[in-house]
Design an enzyme around this catalytic site. Structure first.
Site, PDB file in Angstrom:
ATOM      1  N   ASP A 143       0.294   7.499  -3.372  1.00 26.96           N
ATOM      2  CA  ASP A 143      -1.224   7.116  -4.282  1.00 26.96           C
ATOM      3  C   ASP A 143      -1.235   8.104  -5.079  1.00 26.96           C
ATOM      4  OD1 ASP A 143      -1.602   4.711  -3.059  1.00 26.96           O
ATOM      5  OD2 ASP A 143      -3.657   5.136  -1.922  1.00 26.96           O
ATOM      6  N   HIS A 170       0.930  -1.244  -0.065  1.00 29.10           N
ATOM      7  CA  HIS A 170       0.039  -0.009  -0.256  1.00 29.10           C
ATOM      8  C   HIS A 170       0.849   1.260  -0.082  1.00 29.10           C
ATOM      9  CE1 HIS A 170      -4.055  -1.647   0.194  1.00 29.10           C
ATOM     10  NE2 HIS A 170      -3.585  -2.284   0.971  1.00 29.10           N
TER      11      HIS A 170
END
Length: 360
Positions: A160, A130
């Site tokens: 991200d 992640h």
């Protein structure tokens, strides 16, 4: 008309950066179809965290890529597209029969945008992870947080969105420009490890000159400088101080009532003492008192607003930085020709047949 009007992009639905990239491209005027996997027994494959904000401006189209008829329709859409973006793990699109080589045969000018954490190659390419893992490996995370505590996650904006979605959008747009002259598309390999590493370029440059060290909270831009950090106020809220230049620092001292001779700006040995002195000064008044005190000055002092407060600030309100479409949300950015930003709400879903009819 928006800058990307006329571009057709397929977005293979996912979480995180591909969704944000799709929103940005749609905000800029691209016509996007968001291909979603049909729910199984009433349960969506993906948790719908984007909702009407991250999914704005483009309709969802349910597809079952294991169904040969649906796969053929998606291939027809690819043949009429300028680009596609996807955020699956390496190899997934190939297993679905929609890898870059297949798509290039269907449409040689197609730009194939891929966003992953580790990238399409390398020993960790197929490993799970992640945002936090990606920015840890890139070195970016090591610079964030207090010096005597573990690094603090900077939300998921560095990996991200900043290092991932923004780099995907940049790569796709660059490849689209090239395809206009060459007639050939590109595969864009946007990795969050690469992108978040790229975001640290300044600090590599400073480190090479001996102007940055790896002890968190001891450098100019990581909270080490007393004139570039946040302070708590009497009411428990905070102000942000960014008085880097000497003239701005002078305005800060004037507002705090501190004689310049008692606060040499770049004497790093005195920084701990100045931290304590500035902290005591700011703790004596409420946040909004300080905001009013420094308004209109060059001290670079601003209130730290919450998400609920930010839309109501006069500057944000004047620029329509946030809009209310039933849900208060950031407006599209950047803006062009001083036109006020406008949000296109999330359209109603389309069937595959409706999507094909639209793109014929």
């Amino acid at each position: 008309m928006k800058p990307l009007s006329g571009l057709r992009i397929l977005e293979f639905d996912g979480l995180g950066p591909v969704t944000f990239a799709g929103m940005m491209l749609a905000d800029l005027g691209a016509e996007i179809l968001r291909l979603t996997r049909a729910p199984i027994a009433g349960t969506p494959v993906f948790t719908d965290v984007g909702g009407e904000v991250l999914h704005r401006a483009r309709p969802a189209v349910d597809v079952d890529l294991k169904n040969p008829a649906d796969l053929a329709r998606v291939q027809a859409l690819i043949a009429s597209s300028d680009a596609l973006i996807e955020g699956f793990r390496p190899g997934v699109m190939e297993r679905l029969g929609l890898g870059p080589e297949v798509c290039a045969e269907l449409n040689p000018r197609l730009v194939f945008g891929r966003i992953t954490g580790w990238g399409q190659s390398g020993p960790m390419a197929r490993q799970v992870g992640h945002d936090l893992n990606y920015i840890a490996l890139s070195g970016a995370l090591s610079m964030m947080g207090e010096p005597d505590r573990p690094p603090r996650p900077p939300l998921n904006v560095v990996g991200d969105y900043g290092g991932g979605a923004m780099l995907l959008v940049t790569g796709v747009l660059a490849a689209l420009l090239e395809a206009r002259t060459t007639g050939r598309g590109r595969v864009v390999d946007a990795a969050m490890t690469d992108g978040s590493a790229l975001l640290t370029s300044l600090f590599h440059a400073l480190g090479a000159r001996g102007l940055w060290n790896e002890t968190r909270g001891s450098n100019l831009l990581d909270g080490g400088a007393p004139f570039y950090r946040c302070y708590a106020c009497r009411d428990g809220r905070f102000v942000a101080v960014g008085a880097l230049e000497p003239q701005f620092y002078a305005a800060l001292l004037e507002g705090l009532g501190i004689p310049p001779a008692e606060a040499p700006q770049f004497d790093m040995g005195s920084w701990p003492v100045l931290h304590a002195r500035f902290a005591a000064a700011f703790a004596a008044r409420d946040r909004d008192d300080w905001a009013a005190r420094f308004a209109g000055t060059d001290a670079c002092v601003t209130p730290v607003l919450t998400m609920a407060e930010a839309p109501g600030h006069p500057h944000n309100a004047a620029r329509a930085t946030f809009v209310d479409q039933g849900v208060v949300q950031p407006a599209p950015a950047p803006r062009f020709d001083d036109e006020p930003p406008a949000v296109t709400p999330q359209p109603a879903p389309l069937s595959l047949d409706e999507a094909l009819a639209r793109w014929r």
